[in-house]
Motif scaffolding. Structure first.
Motif, short mmCIF file in Angstrom:
data_model
loop_
_atom_site.label_atom_id
_atom_site.label_comp_id
_atom_site.label_asym_id
_atom_site.label_seq_id
_atom_site.Cartn_x
_atom_site.Cartn_y
_atom_site.Cartn_z
N GLY A 25 3.20 2.99 -5.38
CA GLY A 25 3.19 3.56 -6.72
C GLY A 25 2.87 5.05 -6.71
O GLY A 25 2.46 5.62 -5.70
N GLU A 26 3.06 5.69 -7.86
CA GLU A 26 2.94 7.14 -7.97
C GLU A 26 1.55 7.66 -7.58
O GLU A 26 1.41 8.78 -7.09
N ASN A 27 0.53 6.88 -7.83
CA ASN A 27 -0.84 7.35 -7.60
C ASN A 27 -1.43 6.88 -6.26
O ASN A 27 -2.61 7.12 -5.99
N ALA A 28 -0.64 6.22 -5.44
CA ALA A 28 -1.14 5.71 -4.16
C ALA A 28 -1.44 6.87 -3.21
O ALA A 28 -0.70 7.86 -3.15
N LYS A 29 -2.53 6.76 -2.47
CA LYS A 29 -2.94 7.77 -1.52
C LYS A 29 -2.78 7.23 -0.08
O LYS A 29 -3.06 6.06 0.18
N PRO A 30 -2.37 8.10 0.85
CA PRO A 30 -2.25 7.66 2.25
C PRO A 30 -3.59 7.17 2.80
O PRO A 30 -4.64 7.77 2.54
N GLU A 31 -3.52 6.10 3.56
CA GLU A 31 -4.73 5.53 4.16
C GLU A 31 -5.15 6.28 5.41
O GLU A 31 -6.33 6.32 5.76
N PHE A 32 -4.16 6.88 6.12
CA PHE A 32 -4.44 7.55 7.39
C PHE A 32 -3.97 9.00 7.34
O PHE A 32 -3.04 9.34 6.62
N SER A 33 -4.62 9.84 8.13
CA SER A 33 -4.18 11.23 8.25
C SER A 33 -2.79 11.27 8.87
O SER A 33 -2.35 10.32 9.52
N THR A 34 -2.10 12.39 8.70
CA THR A 34 -0.75 12.52 9.23
C THR A 34 -0.75 12.35 10.75
O THR A 34 0.15 11.70 11.31
N LEU A 35 -1.74 12.92 11.44
CA LEU A 35 -1.78 12.82 12.90
C LEU A 35 -2.00 11.38 13.36
O LEU A 35 -1.33 10.89 14.26
#
Length: 517
Positions: free
Chosen positions: A94-104
């Motif tokens: 969904g639009e407000n979901a945040k990534p659980e892990f850093s990009t690296l």
């Protein structure tokens, strides 16, 4: 678009709980007994079993090379189409979901699961094989020529670049979207809903998930067993330990034990940590090699590898009237089918760690970043090995006699080659652990009807199953049974590609409906 609560569907309404463990009442037992029956069949007559499956694999690669090549190309076009269309703005969760892990950490986990061991094993061996004509040459070029050197790097990067990651990504996009945006279980069967409606909860969907579990378990078992033989050969070379059968068996047990400890700690504290360590060690090995071959040669090789990939991309993607039909079937078609055996494993795992990312971010990261790493890696290892051969300073100049030892023969000539070889051994162990961990997580989720919050004992149960299957085949059938299982899983890549086509259609249909709604 708001995230959707998980639907019970194929998961919870068909599940049973035993001492806190959560099993799907159809997928778990059918998968378990299918694996058990196939192991017994393999052990009943390993030689006949291996020969029969090799025959099936050869028949698939010979008669369906056109379909496998088309589907590999279609996966690349499909993923690019999703990324560069308005559909790419859709975010998993969904639009407000945040990534659980850093990009690296995100990149490290998916790369370790996808092909970490392969780059160590083939980093030197494949470019050398293509250059010397160890088993024919791409586009029928003359071996051991400047043209063969260009073709060797171009063909090798082609096999490890966009195509395999597009195959993985197709599964990841399907599973991630239907799970995190439509509230369906984290499984490939969820992608059938736009095509067959609620029937995806029943027998068709259950068969897809059983197929996925069996394919993943045997693919991992074959890779773990054969990888153990390769890794122990390297350890024997570096440390002087005799490469006995008992040592190989002990290595499998050790990898399984380390993987069980990591998996018990969970995705964040176990798998992510090991993946990050792996990437740091891989970077250290890469830098040692770059310094060893020289910065100027590396930059020249990297430019050549990238330009050769671009130059030969379309000729190598073509399957019509090829002058190298045997090479095409033995290398490219084999690779595409092999990537399919890892497609459910890596795809579902990538989906699981990609919540909060847009589809465009997934495509750009999953296809571009590994391909760039692949170009740099093969430029250093493969390009460096070819330079050693042309300069007459490498034992590989006498021919590629042992594929598993090629990287060590290359490193022996370099400064600090002993340190680099030791790093390779450590990396082999950790890459194998992270791959097995990722696979165990996937089959655990599927056998629980898409439940991603299972208890540690349940996750480790499947890892132990993978280890036991490997050890049983290894002890009784040896490499004959393991290679037979590998051949069988490659043959299973054909029906997976048929499934992949259906999933592409279903995903596009659902995404277009979502955007319009």
């Amino acid at each position: 678009m708001k995230p959707v609560a998980a639907e019970s569907s194929i998961g919870q309404e068909f599940n049973i709980r035993i001492m806190g463990l959560n099993f799907h009442r159809v997928i778990f037992p059918v998968s378990f007994f299918s694996i058990f029956a196939l192991v017994l069949l393999a052990l009943s007559n390993p030689a006949f079993f291996g020969q029969a499956l090799e025959g099936v694999k050869g028949w698939v690669l010979t008669n369906f090379d056109w379909f496998i090549m088309i589907m590999g190309n279609m996966a690349v076009l499909f993923c690019a189409g999703v990324a560069f269309s308005p559909l790419g703005k859709i975010r998993l969760g969904g639009e407000n979901a945040k990534p659980e892990f850093s990009t690296l950490s995100w990149f490290s986990m998916m790369f370790a699961a996808g092909m970490g061991v392969g780059l160590l094993y083939w980093g030197v061996a494949e470019p050398v094989a293509q250059y010397t004509g160890w088993w024919k040459t791409p586009l029928a070029v003359l071996p051991n020529t400047p043209q063969a050197a260009d073709m060797a790097l171009g063909a090798t990067v082609f096999h490890w670049g966009f195509h395999p990651w597009a195959i993985y990504l197709t599964s990841a996009l399907v599973v991630g979207y239907f799970s995190y945006n439509k509230g369906l279980p984290l499984s490939l069967s969820s992608g059938l809903k736009p095509l067959i409606g609620d029937a995806h909860k029943g027998l068709p969907g259950q068969l897809v998930d059983v197929f996925t579990v069996v394919l993943t378990v045997f693919g991992l078992s074959a890779s773990l067993g054969l990888g153990a033989m390769q890794a122990t050969a390297g350890i024997s070379h570096v440390l002087g330990i005799p490469n006995t059968f008992a040592f190989q068996l002990l290595f499998i047990v050790a990898v399984t034990g380390i993987a069980a400890f990591s998996l018990w700690r969970g995705l964040d504290a176990g798998v992510k940590l090991l993946s990050n360590i792996n990437m740091a060690l891989a970077l250290g090995l890469f830098l040692l090699v770059v310094v060893g071959i020289g910065l100027l040669q590396f930059f020249f090789g990297a430019f050549n590898a990238a330009s050769d990939y671009v130059q030969f991309f379309l000729p190598l993607s073509n399957w019509i009237d090829r002058p190298d039909q045997d090479w095409l079937q033995g290398w490219t078609v084999f690779y595409w089918a092999w990537w399919c055996t890892w497609g459910p494993l890596v795809g579902i795992f990538v989906a699981r760690v990609s919540r909060g990312r847009t589809l465009r971010q997934m495509v750009l990261m999953v296809m571009l970043a590994p391909t760039i790493v692949t170009v740099l890696w093969f430029a250093a290892f493969g390009g460096g090995a070819i330079a050693q051969i042309t300069g007459g300073s490498s034992p590989l100049a006498a021919g590629l006699t042992d594929v598993s030892m090629a990287i060590f023969q290359f490193l022996d000539v370099l400064p600090m080659g002993g340190i680099a070889s030791l790093l390779v051994v450590v990396l082999l162990v950790i890459f194998m652990v992270t791959s097995v961990d990722s696979g165990a997580l996937v089959v655990d989720n599927l056998s629980a009807g898409g439940d991603t919050e299972t208890l540690p004992p349940q996750r480790v149960l499947w890892l132990v199953m993978i280890g036991l299957v490997t050890i049983t085949l290894f002890v009784v059938g040896g490499d004959t049974a393991l290679k037979g299982i590998q051949a069988g899983t490659i043959a299973m890549g054909l029906p997976f590609m048929g499934l992949m086509l259906l999933l592409m259609i279903g995903l596009v249909k659902a995404l277009i409906k979502d955007c319009r709604g």
